[in-house]
Design a protein around this motif. Sequence first.
Motif, mmCIF file in Angstrom:
data_model
loop_
_atom_site.group_PDB
_atom_site.id
_atom_site.type_symbol
_atom_site.label_atom_id
_atom_site.label_comp_id
_atom_site.label_asym_id
_atom_site.label_seq_id
_atom_site.Cartn_x
_atom_site.Cartn_y
_atom_site.Cartn_z
ATOM 1 N N PHE A 125 6.434 26.518 22.864
ATOM 2 C CA PHE A 125 6.324 25.068 23.040
ATOM 3 C C PHE A 125 6.340 24.664 24.513
ATOM 4 O O PHE A 125 6.151 23.496 24.838
ATOM 5 C CB PHE A 125 7.436 24.365 22.264
ATOM 6 C CG PHE A 125 7.300 24.533 20.776
ATOM 7 C CD1 PHE A 125 6.494 23.677 20.044
ATOM 8 C CD2 PHE A 125 7.953 25.557 20.113
ATOM 9 C CE1 PHE A 125 6.348 23.836 18.670
ATOM 10 C CE2 PHE A 125 7.814 25.726 18.746
ATOM 11 C CZ PHE A 125 7.007 24.862 18.022
ATOM 12 N N LEU A 126 6.580 25.649 25.400
ATOM 13 C CA LEU A 126 6.456 25.396 26.830
ATOM 14 C C LEU A 126 4.993 25.461 27.277
ATOM 15 O O LEU A 126 4.666 25.001 28.379
ATOM 16 C CB LEU A 126 7.287 26.412 27.618
ATOM 17 C CG LEU A 126 8.810 26.344 27.429
ATOM 18 C CD1 LEU A 126 9.477 27.527 28.115
ATOM 19 C CD2 LEU A 126 9.362 25.032 27.968
ATOM 20 N N MET A 127 4.147 26.061 26.439
ATOM 21 C CA MET A 127 2.709 26.150 26.750
ATOM 22 C C MET A 127 2.024 24.892 26.237
ATOM 23 O O MET A 127 1.462 24.858 25.142
ATOM 24 C CB MET A 127 2.123 27.418 26.115
ATOM 25 C CG MET A 127 2.723 28.702 26.663
ATOM 26 S SD MET A 127 2.018 30.195 25.942
ATOM 27 C CE MET A 127 2.913 30.269 24.395
ATOM 28 N N MET A 128 2.082 23.852 27.052
ATOM 29 C CA MET A 128 1.608 22.539 26.638
ATOM 30 C C MET A 128 0.102 22.486 26.391
ATOM 31 O O MET A 128 -0.395 21.569 25.729
ATOM 32 C CB MET A 128 1.994 21.492 27.692
ATOM 33 C CG MET A 128 3.501 21.362 27.894
ATOM 34 S SD MET A 128 4.345 20.874 26.369
ATOM 35 C CE MET A 128 6.044 20.777 26.946
ATOM 36 N N SER A 129 -0.645 23.440 26.955
ATOM 37 C CA SER A 129 -2.095 23.416 26.779
ATOM 38 C C SER A 129 -2.522 23.805 25.365
ATOM 39 O O SER A 129 -3.640 23.508 24.951
ATOM 40 C CB SER A 129 -2.754 24.360 27.787
ATOM 41 O OG SER A 129 -2.282 25.684 27.609
ATOM 42 N N LEU A 130 -1.639 24.463 24.630
ATOM 43 C CA LEU A 130 -1.969 24.880 23.266
ATOM 44 C C LEU A 130 -1.718 23.744 22.287
ATOM 45 O O LEU A 130 -0.782 22.958 22.462
ATOM 46 C CB LEU A 130 -1.115 26.092 22.862
ATOM 47 C CG LEU A 130 -1.327 27.399 23.635
ATOM 48 C CD1 LEU A 130 -0.362 28.459 23.124
ATOM 49 C CD2 LEU A 130 -2.764 27.887 23.496
ATOM 50 N N PRO A 131 -2.538 23.669 21.240
ATOM 51 C CA PRO A 131 -2.265 22.670 20.196
ATOM 52 C C PRO A 131 -0.987 23.007 19.444
ATOM 53 O O PRO A 131 -0.543 24.159 19.421
ATOM 54 C CB PRO A 131 -3.503 22.766 19.282
ATOM 55 C CG PRO A 131 -4.079 24.108 19.550
ATOM 56 C CD PRO A 131 -3.771 24.424 20.980
#
Length: 253
Positions: free
Chosen positions: A182-188
């Motif tokens: 959830f730290l990878m904001m670019s992923l849906p």
Amino acid sequence: MKKVKIEELHRDHQPEAIRERLQQSPKSQNISDAVLGGIDGCVTTFAVVSGAVGAGFPAGVALILGFANLVADGFSMAISNYESNKAQQEYADSLRQMEEFHIDEVPDGEREEIRQIFRQKGFDGEILEAIVETLTDDKKLWVETMLTEEHGIHKTLTNPWVSAGVTFAAFVVIGTVPLLPFLMMSLPLSQQFFISAGLAALMFFLIGVLKSLVFGQPAIMAGLRTLLTGGAAAGLAYLTGYILREIVGVAGL
């Protein structure tokens, strides 16, 4: 039970090896604290994430709720573990003081307790009296025998601070893993949740495998049991969040 080589087994049971081993203080183990903290940390954070996603909340909300619960629940669990072990130590100390007082005040009655304890183990006659005489000749040995045989208190007691520290560390370290996607904001959100679920499943499985290696149990079965336990908790959290979303009518923030 761990598998050992026959040669090593025979070597460890030579008189000198036995003497050295018995002279050492019993070692406490904290693997149960680590397993408990790790499983609960992973279940707690992924359950929060599952509930948030099931309720339709965005990734940021799931992340905030996950880390907030990670710190608060980890601290709470560590304190609970500390208090539990501390209470166990205090209980053992109170029993030790009581037995010392009884030995001072009613030594004949305490000798009779020793006699009856070992009579129930099958000793009788001169051998029984020799055991009673030997044990009651040393007050410290007498007290420790009463603690073990009458009250079921063993010498190995876990250090409350170490136990709490291991629990908290395992809780936070393992519990952080499902939050990382959830730290990878670019992923849906759907991909974040899918990766989080995979990481949580991996953690559950590895915890079970680690436990099996320590206690010499079948690794695959232990890993699967832990995986099913954690998966069930996460599934219930997701389902609860989804149902409440439908009932309350929350469509996300």
